[in-house]
Design an enzyme around this catalytic site. Structure first.
Site, PDB file in Angstrom:
ATOM      1  CG  ASP A  82      89.225  44.049  69.651  1.00 18.80           C
ATOM      2  OD1 ASP A  82      89.621  44.244  70.826  1.00 18.80           O
ATOM      3  OD2 ASP A  82      88.893  44.978  68.901  1.00 18.80           O
ATOM      4  N   GLY A  98      88.201  42.399  63.023  1.00 16.42           N
ATOM      5  CA  GLY A  98      89.227  42.849  63.973  1.00 16.42           C
ATOM      6  C   GLY A  98      90.585  43.078  63.351  1.00 16.42           C
ATOM      7  CB  SER A  99      91.702  44.501  60.114  1.00 15.55           C
ATOM      8  OG  SER A  99      90.834  45.611  60.132  1.00 15.55           O
ATOM      9  CB  SER A 100      92.216  47.920  64.401  1.00 20.18           C
ATOM     10  OG  SER A 100      91.339  48.440  63.462  1.00 20.18           O
ATOM     11  CB  ALA A 143      94.670  41.052  63.553  1.00 19.40           C
TER      12      ALA A 143
END
Ligand code: PMV
Length: 319
Positions: free
Chosen positions: A152, A107-109, A111
């Site tokens: 997310d 879930g980098s996007s 975060a």
């Protein structure tokens, strides 16, 4: 410079069904993305993201409306949304840094979007609560991706373990501070939008069958919520296996995921399942702490990579 960080996430129960008005359970993981922000004297926005090889990317606020390079679109769209909502603007210096690879599907996007908005609020002295932060970050993500339940984004904003209903209609924090979970990465990047599309096609072709699967997943999520609250991990494991069976029926599992799941169960995990859209990314297993070593080794032997992280992680925070 203001520095803000937000955690990655793992879906525990309820993926796919949560796109269609059913609840899910998600946990934050303490592998974080941080965003540093400060104002500039000129009008320009300058972005540095060394993890994805972006160096001194310069853009004028008026160009934020146009199409942006994909890798940095979450940060830039978050800035645009924030300026619009709070009727403010300024030149900015922005730097992002990640503790985890965006390949993992943690879930980098979401975060980075949550961190950027929280950081801007801090920079401009605007009070923003968790729900407002979620709403604006979710709008940002939807603008770019077009699809997604928002679980997310909620996880990055709130942290901990959440019971979440599509679009944030319910966001309930589950007060449990440990979760004995092992995370195994398949080495394959999942293509979430494509998998969501595939399930959506199945739903229009066989609505009765697929809705029945979603209803069963919903029941599992509601039972799992109680078992997690009571920290009955063996029962949580059983429910994971049932959820995985339904995900197989949906057709979103893969050979690699199945290999890691089987290996973890054989090594003594209470239960295991894929986490997220499927097709790749990560699997999770729940187990007695004493068994962790054995299970970690079994997952590695089956071709997986263990991702070490404190679970649950904390939500977005100013560093
Ligand atoms: O692939 P991930 O980790 O982003 O998870 C996707 C989960 C879905 O339920 C399939 C989609 C969503 O937005 O809830």
């Amino acid at each position: 410079m203001i520095k803000v960080s937000a955690p990655g996430k793992l879906m525990l129960f309820g993926e796919h069904a949560v796109v269609y008005e059913r609840p899910c359970l998600v946990t934050a993981v303490d592998q974080r993305i941080s965003v540093g922000l400060k104002k500039r004297d000129d009008e320009k926005i300058c972005l540095n993201a060394p993890d994805i090889n972006i160096k001194n990317f310069l853009i004028s606020p008026k160009d934020l409306k146009g199409p942006q390079p994909k890798e940095i679109s979450f940060v830039l769209t978050a800035v645009k949304k924030f300026f619009e909502k709070y009727k403010t603007k300024s030149g900015l210096e922005i730097k992002t840094k990640s503790q985890f690879s965006k390949q993992f599907g943690l879930g980098s996007s979401s975060a980075v979007t949550v961190s950027t908005i929280k950081g801007l609020a801090e920079l401009f002295g605007i009070q923003i609560n968790k729900k407002e932060l979620f709403e604006l970050a979710y709008k940002t993500v939807l603008d770019i991706q077009g699809v997604g339940s928002g679980f997310d984004v909620a996880s990055a904003a709130y942290g901990g373990i959440l019971y979440f209903l599509t679009g944030g209609k319910i966001i309930e924090e589950i007060k449990v501070d440990k979760l004995p979970i092992i995370v195994g990465y398949t080495g394959i990047k999942a293509d979430t939008p494509t998998l969501i599309k595939m399930v959506s096609n199945k739903l229009s072709q066989e609505p009765r069958k697929i809705n029945k699967i979603f209803d069963e997943i919903e029941k599992i999520v509601n039972l799992a919520k109680i078992e997690i609250e009571n920290q009955r991990w063996e029962k949580v494991g059983k429910l994971m296996n049932q959820n995985q069976e339904l995900l197989r029926e949906l057709g979103v599992s893969s050979k690699e995921l199945e290999n890691l799941i089987r290996a973890s169960l054989k090594a003594g995990a209470f239960g295991a399942k894929l986490s997220g859209a499927g097709g790749g990314d990560c699997m999770i297993a729940i187990a007695d702490k004493d068994n962790f070593n054995k299970i970690n080794k079994a997952i590695e032997k089956a071709g997986g990579k263990i991702i070490e992280a404190k679970i649950p992680g904390q939500g977005v925070k100013i560093e």
